[in-house]
Structure formats: C-alpha cells, structure tokens
Design an enzyme around this catalytic site. Structure first.
Site, short mmCIF file in Angstrom:
data_model
loop_
_atom_site.label_atom_id
_atom_site.label_comp_id
_atom_site.label_asym_id
_atom_site.label_seq_id
_atom_site.Cartn_x
_atom_site.Cartn_y
_atom_site.Cartn_z
N ASP A 112 5.93 2.75 2.08
CA ASP A 112 5.09 1.59 2.37
C ASP A 112 4.26 1.93 3.61
O ASP A 112 4.80 2.04 4.72
CB ASP A 112 6.00 0.37 2.62
CG ASP A 112 5.21 -0.91 2.85
OD1 ASP A 112 4.01 -0.82 3.19
OD2 ASP A 112 5.81 -2.00 2.71
N HIS A 113 2.97 2.08 3.40
CA HIS A 113 2.11 2.56 4.50
C HIS A 113 1.93 1.50 5.59
O HIS A 113 1.37 1.79 6.65
CB HIS A 113 0.76 3.02 3.94
CG HIS A 113 0.15 4.16 4.69
ND1 HIS A 113 0.42 4.41 6.02
CD2 HIS A 113 -0.70 5.15 4.29
CE1 HIS A 113 -0.26 5.47 6.42
NE2 HIS A 113 -0.95 5.96 5.37
N ARG A 114 2.38 0.28 5.36
CA ARG A 114 2.32 -0.73 6.42
C ARG A 114 3.39 -0.44 7.47
O ARG A 114 3.29 -0.84 8.62
CB ARG A 114 2.56 -2.13 5.83
CG ARG A 114 1.49 -2.57 4.84
CD ARG A 114 1.89 -3.86 4.17
NE ARG A 114 3.17 -3.73 3.47
CZ ARG A 114 3.74 -4.73 2.79
NH1 ARG A 114 3.17 -5.92 2.75
NH2 ARG A 114 4.89 -4.54 2.17
N PRO B 153 0.85 -1.19 0.00
CA PRO B 153 0.00 0.00 0.00
C PRO B 153 0.89 1.25 0.00
O PRO B 153 1.60 1.50 0.97
CB PRO B 153 -0.79 -0.12 1.31
CG PRO B 153 0.02 -1.02 2.18
CD PRO B 153 0.91 -1.86 1.31
#
Lengths: 462, 418
Positions: free
Chosen positions: B390-392, B219
């Site tokens: 990386d939004h994680r 994401p």
C-alpha cells in the site's frame, strides 16, 4: 372363470407379483406346474446355498488344528443322501412359507401348466379356460444345452440335476465357468471331488472385476480345482461309467460326471400360436414398465432376459403387479419402471465374491475414477476368523465421490455387498460412508476403509 | 432498506456474545468487511466485520451489553433510512446482568434489497449445498434461517454435492424420491455446448467485493526480487531426513516473513485515514484455493511459533480450509498475507492486497538458473518473491528493504531456525 390377473409361473417374479396384486385387492390366480418358489427355491439359489454352507463348514474344519481344535478322526466325507434330505427340508420350509403368503393374500394357486390361448385367456393343462383382464408371464428360465457332439450322455447333468446326486462324483468336469459353474466347483471340491472347470471364454466370471476373478481363481486352484479357460469342449465320448472330453486345443480330460452350466434360456413354453408377443434372442421383450408387445400382457423375471437373478425378479414382479393394478383401476398411483441399475451379484464360492455397480474398467471408461482397496489381511475380524483372503474395493468418481462400483472378495462378501448397494441406491458418497461408524471388529469395516481410501482417509492402511 | 448486523454465532455452543467496544460511531461510513465492533464470545474476543457497506445508522446496544446470537446489534444503510422499530430485542441493564430477549415479531429483511437473516452456519451450509437461503423456511426465533432449516431440504448427499458444484438451487427441484427427496437424476443437466449461469458461492461473492474494494481504494505497487533458495532446499531435505518434519518452502517463507515483519512494523500496519495503526500481533493469512472459492486461513502470532509448530499448524489450517472446516476466528484477523502460486510454475505476478493490510507477498516458482560465482557459471535454485504494498503507508525503498530482509533470511536459512 374370470380373474383380474393370471400369473403364470410361481418363482420369485411370479409369486411376488401375485402377493402384491392380491394384497392390493386384485382377484389373482397363480398357475405353477411344479412347486412354488421356482428355480430359486427348488433348484437354484437356496439348495446351492445349503451345499455351499456345507462346503464352507468342511473347509473350516480343516483349519481346526491351527485353532487348537483337535478332531480325532480327521476323515470327512459327505453322505449325499443325508445332505439331500437336509436340503429338501430347508426347501420345503421355504416353499411352505410362500404358499402361506399366497394364501394370506387371497391368491388362488393351481398346480398346473398354463398356456396363453388369447390376449385375455389362459388355458390350464386340464382344459379349464380362465379369462384374465391382465396376464403376467413369469415362467423363468431353464438350463441351456450346447451342441457338443456326444454331450447327450447319461453322465451329463444340469445344475438342477446335480443337486440330487446320490453320491459325490470322483472326477467332476464342469463345462462353463459362470457363476453356477464356479459355485459347484467350490462345493464339490470341498465334498471330495476332483474338479475341473472348462470355460471357452478367455476368463471365468466375465461380468466380475478382473481383480476379484483372479483372487477367486487363485484360491480355487490352491484348493486343487483345475481351470481351463479359453478352450471349449469339442467332443464328448461316453464309455461305460467314464466320459472323455476333448478340448479345442486337443487335450483330453476324463470324468465320472459332467456338469453342463453354460447359461440359461427363457422358458416361453406358455405361449401358443394364437398369442405371440415379440421375442428377442429367445426372451420376451417388454418396455420399461414390463408390458410385452401385447397390451394387457406383462412379463417379469428371467423370461425377460434382463437380469437372471432372483432379486432382480422380485423387483420386476412387484413393478408389473403395481402397474397392472393401476391398469385395472384398483389403485391410483404413478406407474413404475423396472429399476435394475443397482443389482448386487454374488458368487457363493469359498471365498465369496460379490459386486454391485460398475467394474473398475467399466467405471474408468466413463468417469474420472479413484479406487480404494482394503485387504482383509488388515481386517481384525477376518484375521481372527482365519479368513484373511480377499479385499473390498470401492470405485468412486473423483469429483463428487459418487460410488460407482463395489467389489468384495472373502468373508461375508455376500452380506457386505448389500450395504454398498444401499449406499449406492440412495447416493451416499464415499464421504458419508467414511463418516459412518462401523461396529468393530467386523468385516464391513473394510468397506468403510476402502471408501475412506478413495479420499485418502483410510487410517488402517499405509 | 437498511441491513442488520447481527451478533454472530461463531461456534456450535455459542448462545450469546458481549459487545466489548464499538469501533465506529453512528453516522460513520462503513465499508464491507470493515471491523465495526469487538465482540467477546465464551471462547475468545473477535472483530465483528460488517457484511454491508454504507453508513452506520444505529448502534442498537451500548458497549458492555450481552446479546443473544443472531439478534441485530446495528443497522447499516443510507442516512435518513428508516430502521425497523422492533429493535432492541434485549432489555438493557437487566437484573444480574442477564439478558432477557423480548418476544417480538421476526426481523423482516427484504430479500430483494437486503440480506436474508441467517446464522453463519446456515450460510455456510447453504453455500456448500447450493441452496438459496430465500427459499428456505426459517425456524429461528427472530426469523433467521438456521443450519437445520437448510439441512431440512431433502436431497441425497450426491445431489447436494452436484448442486453445490453446478450452482443449482435444490429447493426449486421436485425430487423423485420418497417424500420428494432430490436424487442426482432429478437435477437438470445443462446440454454440452450451452452457456451456464452458476450462482456464486458466498465465499466467491465476498472475495469479489473485497478484491474490487482493494484495487479501487489502495494505491498498490508490486516489486519482484529473486531469491537463491539452493541452501534452503538442502536444509529442507536434511530437516526431513533427520527429524521427519515435512516442511515446505512455504513454511520457510512464512517464518521469514514473520521475522521480517517484526523488523519492519509498518509492513504490519493499517492505513486509517490520518493515522497508521500498528498491529501488535503478527497474524499471517495464507491464500488457499478451495472448491468453493478463495479462503485465507490465518496463522496467528506466527512470530511466536517454533519452526516445527509453524509447519504443523500451517498444514492443519490449510487442510481444514480445503475441507471447509475452519472456524470463523481462523479466517479473520490477518495482518499480512501470503499467496503462493509457485506450484503452477508462475515466475512473477502482482497479488492484490487483502484489505486493510499493508501488503501481500506472492511466492513464485523455483527455477534452476545459471549464476556466476567466482567467474564460473553455477546452477542455483532461484525463486522470485512478488511483494504488493500500500503506497500510502510504504514507499518503494522501504518495501525493497523489507524484501531484502526476507531474501537474506531465506538465503541464510539457519538464521530462521535459531
């Protein structure tokens, strides 16, 4: 008498065709009215190179003092009688060699003029009629005349006649600034003549790269050769032992001898009323395989008008002999085409100019080009030899580095150009040339550097 | 059919390698490009990335085994798939620990479904010359295509360059030269105005797969920040004038990013399912466009380099990358990437993460822009940075802080050099 192949003309195209066909097993007769070797050996390439070397030696001697070589009596003159003898000795050696090669290939050599009197028939001067399954016309070319009023004078010579002068002319005027004219200008200037070149076109040597021509013209002018270009001769008057030439622009020039070198024309005197293959602009037309418009009659060399060079004639001679032997079912192979895409050409002046492939301007018209140019002034061998004039230029295609044209001016240009031709013929690109180790010091290194410069990798140049 | 993972040959002199550690268990899912083991060569330790995606069906040798190059050491496929039985080729625990290759039938890999066994050098040369590996006669001991086999296809250097550029398979062309050598004239030229199908180079294939995998699994969010580089440009010029070092804006950006990654270690980490792996080295990948496709040469331990070292190494690996002369270890192991499109006048874009990294920084063009200073308009040089993360791993605020750090360093460039 009947032969598989009758070759008419014993110059480079004819003798190679005869040797090749003879070696393949054909019954070959070669008819040559004069001496074998043609213009090249007897009246062209080789004799002029003999004199060109003498010119080079004279100019080198002039440099002697700078190198610490002391020559006490500095007067240098050329004894044309001795020079001619030396030249003849070389020519005899080479023509003798050709005769041995012909004989070893079982070629029957007759020293007679031959005329084609039927599609499969050749008649010799003495009346002998010879049947021929295949005829190869290799009669070459001869100096062309121009219709200038008064040109037909005892003081006018051709490029063939000038080789046998008894003395060096004081004032030599050369009409025609092509390869032959420029070579003689360089030779006779060194021999002591006062030389003037007259070229009707805007520039001398129109088929060479402009940069090379400029460089050579500059060197010749520095040596005292006068070059009038863009103005033709309109009239020539002969008074006793002096000629007076009038140019289109009104100027007049005095001369003791006039060399007429305005080009060459095909020699088609072997044709007769009974047999007349298609002619174009005076040249015998052939297809790509060397066949004339008459089946069974081939032509090769200058007579085809393709490239008037001995080495092009060799290639054409070999090709037609190969194809003729296939027609005669002597060999089973694929027919070959004339392949004259990569033909080096050289001006044996001092300095030498040589080129192969496209000129910079020609290449730029069809490709996205990149040019690498390396001056001999930065080449160790050329400098040590006292010949820093000149350069090597490589024109390549930007995308693949394909070498499109190479042009050399200066020391050993006539030899280095063959390395370029080898690379081009077999599609080595500037990348491979740049990767090839060249012996040091050598002038050929400049070729590597010029190729490297095309890809920004010449380390001996800023 | 299952695909073999072979012991790679990473250098001319490399004959064998040691499996230091398996990072994946049998039965684990493996994605393309994922590191499955660590390998030690005579020169270095490297990550062994999988060329295939699927399940790790078999680890042929335990950690610690020395295996000759090009020999299969693992198999990847779908669970239950049959693995060729002629492995292992190396007897384990031999005397003096010397590997003894067992003479065996060549490993057969179906070209329809699997990958042609070939050494990395053979693949590189095939990619460069447009030769289909399937059409090359393999001479390797285990049936793998070797570099010399690819080079044995007879063609002139020019023909090879044209074939490589146009995707023509030279081995399918009957050459007109001596002994069938292919010349440029033998290569069919597509008539103008017709569609052309050009085979992808290996680099293009791999890049495509990785990019797709990246956008499908990560994401991503992109943030832009303007950076005033007026001072930096002045300093770049004075460095050039005074020391002769030809630094580029890119060099300053790399320097600033390396510094910022030290301060924001999550930006230098990898998302690993239920944990984050913090990478102990800061290795910066630089996206470089080459004739054969996109390459990402890696500047190792960028944070440890002086500015002049960094400038020199960056130029070196970019140039060698363009020339296709980088070793495998110079193209792997990056922990963060930079992509510079400034030279094309682009003012903002959203770069795609080079997995499994946490982020990638896009460097955009410098524009002369008006700015207010003390109530008056002044001309400043403004460059935009576009960061994709990386939004994680990272949230929007954290990434903004990272960008601010990079910006502050670039706006106060003296801090970069001390």
């Amino acid at each position: 008498m009947e032969k598989d192949i009758v070759v008419i003309g014993g110059g480079p195209a004819g003798y190679i065709a005869a040797i090749k066909a003879g070696r393949l097993g054909a019954q070959v007769l070669l008819a040559e009215a004069g001496s074998v070797g043609g213009t090249c050996l007897n009246r062209g390439c080789i004799p002029t190179k003999y004199y060109a070397q003498s010119a080079h030696t004279i100019l080198e001697l002039a440099q002697g003092n700078d190198r610490g070589i002391i020559i006490k009596d500095p007067t240098i003159t050329v004894d044309m009688e001795l020079a001619r003898k030396g030249k003849q000795k070389t020519v005899r050696k080479l023509t003798g060699g050709v005769r041995s090669l012909l004989s070893a290939a079982q070629v029957e050599l007759v020293q007679q003029k031959a005329t084609i009197t039927g599609n499969h028939e050749v008649t010799l001067e003495d009346g002998t009629v010879i049947g021929a399954k295949v005829i190869i016309i290799a009669t070459g070319s001869s100096s062309m005349a121009v219709p200038i009023p008064g040109i037909d004078s005892p003081l006018t010579v051709t490029s063939e006649e000038i080789l046998d002068l008894e003395m060096v002319p004081k004032r030599l005027v050369i009409i025609g600034g092509g390869v032959i004219g420029i070579e003689f200008a360089s030779i006779f200037q060194a021999f002591g003549s006062d030389v003037t070149v007259i070229e009707a076109q805007p520039d001398i040597l129109p088929m060479f790269d402009a940069a090379a021509v400029t460089s050579l013209a500059k060197a010749l002018k520095k040596r005292g050769v006068r070059i009038y270009s863009g103005s033709g001769v309109t009239r020539m008057e002969t008074l006793d032992h002096e000629a007076r030439l009038t140019l289109a622009d009104g100027n007049t020039i005095g001369a003791d001898l006039v060399l007429l070198s305005v080009g060459r024309k095909a020699d088609i005197s072997c044709l007769s009323d009974q047999v007349s293959p298609a002619i174009d602009h005076g040249n015998i037309m052939t297809d790509e395989w060397g066949m004339t418009s008459i089946s069974g009659i081939y032509a090769a060399g200058d007579v085809t008008g393709r490239r008037l060079l001995a080495h092009a004639a060799y290639q054409m001679g070999e090709t037609v002999a190969h194809n003729a032997c296939i027609d005669l079912r002597i060999i089973a192979d694929e027919r070959k085409k004339f392949n004259l895409d990569i033909v080096p050409s050289v001006v044996y002046a001092v300095p030498e100019v040589a080129s192969v492939g496209l000129s910079e301007a020609e290449a730029a018209a069809s490709y996205d080009t990149v040019v690498g140019k390396f001056p001999l002034a930065a080449n160790g061998r050329a400098l040590a030899s006292g010949e820093p004039e000149g350069f090597i230029q490589v024109v390549a295609d930007r995308r693949y580095g394909q070498i499109l044209g190479v042009c050399c001016v200066g020391m050993y240009a006539s030899e280095i150009i063959n390395e370029a031709a080898l690379a081009m013929k077999h599609e080595l690109t500037v990348h491979e040339v740049a990767e090839t180790i060249h012996g040091h010091p050598s002038v050929s290194e400049a070729f590597k550097e010029a190729a490297s410069a095309c890809i920004g990798q010449s380390y001996h140049m800023i | 059919m299952a695909e073999a993972v072979i012991m790679p040959k990473t250098g001319m002199a490399m004959e064998e390698g040691v499996i230091i550690e398996w990072l994946k268990e049998e039965g684990d899912t493996v994605s393309m490009g994922e590191v499955i083991a660590q390998i030690e060569t005579d020169k270095s330790t490297m990550d062994l990335e999988s060329d295939a995606a699927g399940t790790l069906l078999k680890r042929v040798y335990p950690a610690g085994t020395t295996v000759p190059v090009t020999v299969p050491i693992a198999w990847i496929g779908t669970p239950g798939e049959k693995i060729p039985e002629d492995t292992p080729l190396v007897q384990q625990e031999t005397q003096q620990g010397q590997p003894t290759p067992v003479e065996a039938e060549p490993v057969k890999v179906s070209s329809a479904t699997g990958k042609i066994p070939a050494t990395p050098a053979a693949r590189r040369v095939a990619g460069e010359t447009g030769i289909d590996l399937a059409s090359v006669k393999a001479s390797g001991k285990h049936g793998e295509v070797r570099e010399q086999d690819v080079r044995a296809v007879k063609a002139t250097p020019l023909a090879k360059r044209i074939a490589s550029d146009t995707g023509v398979d030279l081995s399918q062309i009957a050459g007109s030269g001596h002994a069938g050598k292919v010349y440029s004239r033998d290569i069919p030229v597509a008539p103008a105005g017709e569609d052309r199908r050009v085979a992808l180079t290996n680099i293009q294939k791999i890049t495509g797969k990785r990019m797709l995998e990246s956008v499908q699994t990560i994401p991503m969010v992109t943030e832009d920040i303007p950076v005033d580089v007026t001072l930096l440009l002045e300093m770049k010029q004075s460095i050039r004038d005074q020391s002769g070092i030809q630094a580029s804006v890119n060099d300053f950006v790399i320097k600033a990013v390396a510094r910022a990654l030290q301060m924001h270690p999550r930006m230098n980490s990898v998302f690993d399912g239920d944990a984050l792996i913090y990478r102990h080295e800061i290795n910066i990948g630089m996206a470089v466009a080459t004739e054969r496709g996109l390459l990402v040469p890696v500047l190792r331990q960028a944070d440890m380099l002086s500015f002049s070292q960094l400038t020199e190494r960056t130029r070196d690996i970019i140039q060698r990358g363009r020339a296709g002369k980088l070793g495998a270890d110079e193209l792997t192991g990056s922990t963060f990437s930079i992509s510079n499109v400034g030279m094309f006048g682009i003012t903002s874009f959203s770069p795609i993460i080079n997995p499994p990294e946490a982020g990638i920084l896009g460097v955009c063009a410098i524009e002369q822009s008006p700015r207010f200073k003390d109530g008056t308009v002044v001309e400043r040089s403004i460059m935009t940075l576009s960061l994709t993360f990386d939004h994680r791993i990272i949230d929007g605020a954290e990434s903004a802080q990272f960008l601010q750090t990079v910006r502050d360093l670039l706006e106060n460039p003296l801090r970069l050099l001390v």
